[in-house]
Scaffold this motif. Structure first.
Motif, PDB file in Angstrom:
ATOM      1  N   TYR A   1       1.014  -0.842  -0.031  1.00  0.00           N
ATOM      2  CA  TYR A   1      -0.012  -0.367   0.288  1.00  0.00           C
ATOM      3  C   TYR A   1       0.919   1.536   0.231  1.00  0.00           C
ATOM      4  O   TYR A   1       1.756   1.545   0.854  1.00  0.00           O
ATOM      5  N   GLU A   2       0.298   2.147  -1.026  1.00  0.00           N
ATOM      6  CA  GLU A   2       1.268   3.452  -0.899  1.00  0.00           C
ATOM      7  C   GLU A   2       0.762   4.625   0.064  1.00  0.00           C
ATOM      8  O   GLU A   2      -0.702   4.756  -0.359  1.00  0.00           O
ATOM      9  N   LEU A   3       0.922   4.667   0.808  1.00  0.00           N
ATOM     10  CA  LEU A   3       0.754   5.727   2.096  1.00  0.00           C
ATOM     11  C   LEU A   3       0.571   7.031   1.831  1.00  0.00           C
ATOM     12  O   LEU A   3       1.868   7.919   1.306  1.00  0.00           O
ATOM     13  N   MET A   4      -0.250   8.045   1.756  1.00  0.00           N
ATOM     14  CA  MET A   4       0.065   9.456   1.461  1.00  0.00           C
ATOM     15  C   MET A   4       0.571  10.454   2.363  1.00  0.00           C
ATOM     16  O   MET A   4       1.224  11.533   2.279  1.00  0.00           O
ATOM     17  N   PHE A   5      -0.243   9.540   3.804  1.00  0.00           N
ATOM     18  CA  PHE A   5       0.529  10.842   5.033  1.00  0.00           C
ATOM     19  C   PHE A   5       1.223   9.235   5.967  1.00  0.00           C
ATOM     20  O   PHE A   5       0.377   8.353   6.059  1.00  0.00           O
ATOM     21  N   PRO A   6       1.621   9.934   6.994  1.00  0.00           N
ATOM     22  CA  PRO A   6       2.089   9.339   8.154  1.00  0.00           C
ATOM     23  C   PRO A   6       0.588   8.546   9.143  1.00  0.00           C
ATOM     24  O   PRO A   6      -0.085   9.466   8.940  1.00  0.00           O
ATOM     25  N   ILE A   7       1.008   7.316   9.126  1.00  0.00           N
ATOM     26  CA  ILE A   7      -0.050   6.324   9.482  1.00  0.00           C
ATOM     27  C   ILE A   7      -0.492   6.869  11.553  1.00  0.00           C
ATOM     28  O   ILE A   7       0.407   6.868  12.481  1.00  0.00           O
ATOM     29  N   GLN A   8      -1.372   7.688  11.340  1.00  0.00           N
ATOM     30  CA  GLN A   8      -2.163   8.200  12.610  1.00  0.00           C
ATOM     31  C   GLN A   8      -2.539   6.951  13.468  1.00  0.00           C
ATOM     32  O   GLN A   8      -3.933   6.737  13.789  1.00  0.00           O
ATOM     33  N   VAL A   9      -2.313   7.221  15.167  1.00  0.00           N
ATOM     34  CA  VAL A   9      -2.663   6.072  16.082  1.00  0.00           C
ATOM     35  C   VAL A   9      -3.209   7.067  17.657  1.00  0.00           C
ATOM     36  O   VAL A   9      -2.192   7.693  17.127  1.00  0.00           O
ATOM     37  N   ARG A  10      -4.448   6.775  17.740  1.00  0.00           N
ATOM     38  CA  ARG A  10      -4.189   6.987  19.523  1.00  0.00           C
ATOM     39  C   ARG A  10      -5.036   6.853  19.727  1.00  0.00           C
ATOM     40  O   ARG A  10      -5.567   5.813  19.705  1.00  0.00           O
ATOM     41  N   ILE A  11      -4.394   6.179  21.009  1.00  0.00           N
ATOM     42  CA  ILE A  11      -5.249   4.781  22.375  1.00  0.00           C
ATOM     43  C   ILE A  11      -5.228   5.791  23.532  1.00  0.00           C
ATOM     44  O   ILE A  11      -3.680   6.167  24.412  1.00  0.00           O
ATOM     45  N   ASN A  12      -6.814   6.200  23.578  1.00  0.00           N
ATOM     46  CA  ASN A  12      -6.541   6.321  25.210  1.00  0.00           C
ATOM     47  C   ASN A  12      -7.667   6.370  25.950  1.00  0.00           C
ATOM     48  O   ASN A  12      -8.848   4.989  24.871  1.00  0.00           O
TER      49      ASN A  12
ATOM     50  N   ILE B   1      -4.490   7.414   5.003  1.00  0.00           N
ATOM     51  CA  ILE B   1      -4.184   8.359   4.288  1.00  0.00           C
ATOM     52  C   ILE B   1      -3.978   7.932   3.021  1.00  0.00           C
ATOM     53  O   ILE B   1      -2.733   7.433   2.985  1.00  0.00           O
ATOM     54  N   VAL B   2      -4.561   6.955   1.441  1.00  0.00           N
ATOM     55  CA  VAL B   2      -3.681   6.392   0.544  1.00  0.00           C
ATOM     56  C   VAL B   2      -4.340   6.986  -0.257  1.00  0.00           C
ATOM     57  O   VAL B   2      -4.994   8.276  -0.715  1.00  0.00           O
ATOM     58  N   PRO B   3      -4.008   6.726  -1.457  1.00  0.00           N
ATOM     59  CA  PRO B   3      -4.264   7.923  -3.247  1.00  0.00           C
ATOM     60  C   PRO B   3      -5.182   7.381  -3.774  1.00  0.00           C
ATOM     61  O   PRO B   3      -6.030   6.479  -3.128  1.00  0.00           O
ATOM     62  N   GLU B   4      -5.866   8.506  -4.327  1.00  0.00           N
ATOM     63  CA  GLU B   4      -7.325   8.684  -4.937  1.00  0.00           C
ATOM     64  C   GLU B   4      -7.562   7.078  -5.330  1.00  0.00           C
ATOM     65  O   GLU B   4      -8.522   6.650  -6.129  1.00  0.00           O
ATOM     66  N   SER B   5      -6.040   6.973  -6.582  1.00  0.00           N
ATOM     67  CA  SER B   5      -6.731   5.127  -7.265  1.00  0.00           C
ATOM     68  C   SER B   5      -6.413   4.166  -6.936  1.00  0.00           C
ATOM     69  O   SER B   5      -7.190   3.794  -6.539  1.00  0.00           O
ATOM     70  N   GLU B   6      -5.957   4.627  -5.732  1.00  0.00           N
ATOM     71  CA  GLU B   6      -6.054   2.976  -4.239  1.00  0.00           C
ATOM     72  C   GLU B   6      -7.482   2.234  -4.757  1.00  0.00           C
ATOM     73  O   GLU B   6      -8.686   2.809  -4.331  1.00  0.00           O
TER      74      GLU B   6
END
Length: 347
Positions: free
Chosen positions: A192-203, A213-218
């Protein structure tokens, strides 16, 4: 994906701590929301800059001819901000020198550049602070900042109330990083091609939140969500999966502009300066091309509103087309919309 930033109000008082002074100094590149009642004195262009403007016109597109003769307001503002930054760094160095010499610790520092006032709060300081104050005056005089008034006071630390223990906070941080890593590895395996770094929050408020967030073509979105779900379930049954798509061309433009700092420079110059009645600023790179919105207090029925709106657009064009910091984005497509006080575009 919406990527619109609003710019919070910039206050007159700059606060610095010894442990975070670089982070606070970098606030000059953070966003703004409302114009603050602060005035700056802007010097004229240097002789070299004037010559470049007068004789460099043939290097720019004909559409810039009507604005090329103007003083580059935004570029000039940036130059003044750089000078102010240098002044701040010098003053902080002077203060730290004195504090370190007295083997003390800074709790807080307030520097008001317009009023030329410094208030220093020291941890463990006794009521008598005249000797520290005198030393700071002496040090400032050596570096040419004797025009500042200095006040030194004891620092009163405020207790921060929190319902989470240190152990719980550490566990949330560890789980967050572990989940981010596991998802990244799975997506890399599936190419998979990522357009932005993966965001994770756990609380304990959100549970588990994951944004990819991936490309529009995915087109493998269902498989992507299943991978995210499999990894997130290991950290509880409450999770939210946020999958978005953006255009590659828009993301590439966003990266170019981020490298130049152009958006921050434009926003600060328009919001902090007194030349234009600007009350707000926002922008969005998605969808392509870049959209810039400048909110003003102009009356839509005012006969001069159209002229002022055009001046604002011209200043932005001039900065992007002529400043050395923006060479890499000079050919980019972008749209500027100037809004009146009723949030309607002034065309």
């Amino acid at each position: 994906m919406k990527n619109k930033w609003n710019y919070p109000e910039k206050v007159d008082q700059l606060r610095f701590t010894k442990n975070h002074q670089q982070k606070v100094l970098n606030r000059l590149h953070t966003p703004l929301q409302k114009k603050k009642p602060r005035k700056y004195v802007y010097s004229g262009l240097t002789a070299v800059a004037i010559v470049l403007l007068l004789f460099g016109g043939t290097f720019f597109a004909p559409t810039m001819e009507q604005v090329i003769a103007k003083i580059p307001y935004i570029s000039n503002f940036i130059e003044q901000e750089d000078e102010r930054m240098a002044e701040m760094e010098s003053i902080l160095a002077d203060i730290n020198h004195v504090v370190d010499k007295n083997e003390m610790n800074i709790g807080d520092v307030q520097i008001e550049t317009q009023e030329k006032e410094i208030t220093l709060f020291l941890i463990g300081l006794a009521e008598n602070s005249e000797h520290i104050t005198d030393q700071i005056y002496t040090q400032l005089d050596k570096t040419g900042y004797s025009n500042y008034q200095v006040e030194v006071a004891p620092y009163e630390e405020k207790e921060i109330q929190t319902e989470r223990t240190e152990e719980e906070i550490q566990q949330y941080m560890q789980d967050t990083e572990a989940l981010r890593t596991s998802i990244a590895e799975r997506l890399k395996e599936e190419e998979y091609e990522l357009m932005f770094p993966i965001q994770v929050r756990i609380n304990d408020v959100e549970g588990t939140y994951v944004n990819v967030i991936v490309p529009e073509s995915e087109n493998r979105l269902e498989q992507l969500k299943e991978i995210m779900k499999e990894e997130a379930k290991a950290y509880g049954d409450e999770y939210k999966l946020d999958v978005r798509q953006v255009e590659k061309i828009a993301r590439k433009q966003e990266k170019r502009w981020q490298e130049t700092g152009a958006i921050s420079h434009i926003a600060r110059a328009l919001m902090e300066g007194e030349k234009f009645p600007v009350t707000g600023f926002s922008h969005s790179f998605h969808p392509y091309p870049l959209q810039i919105k400048v909110k003003t207090s102009l009356d839509g029925n005012d006969s001069e509103a159209k002229q002022i709106a055009e001046e604002i657009r011209s200043e932005i064009d001039l900065f992007i087309q002529t400043d050395e910091k923006t060479e890499t984005i000079g050919d980019d497509r972008y749209e500027v919309k100037v809004l009146n006080k009723d949030k309607k575009e002034i065309k």
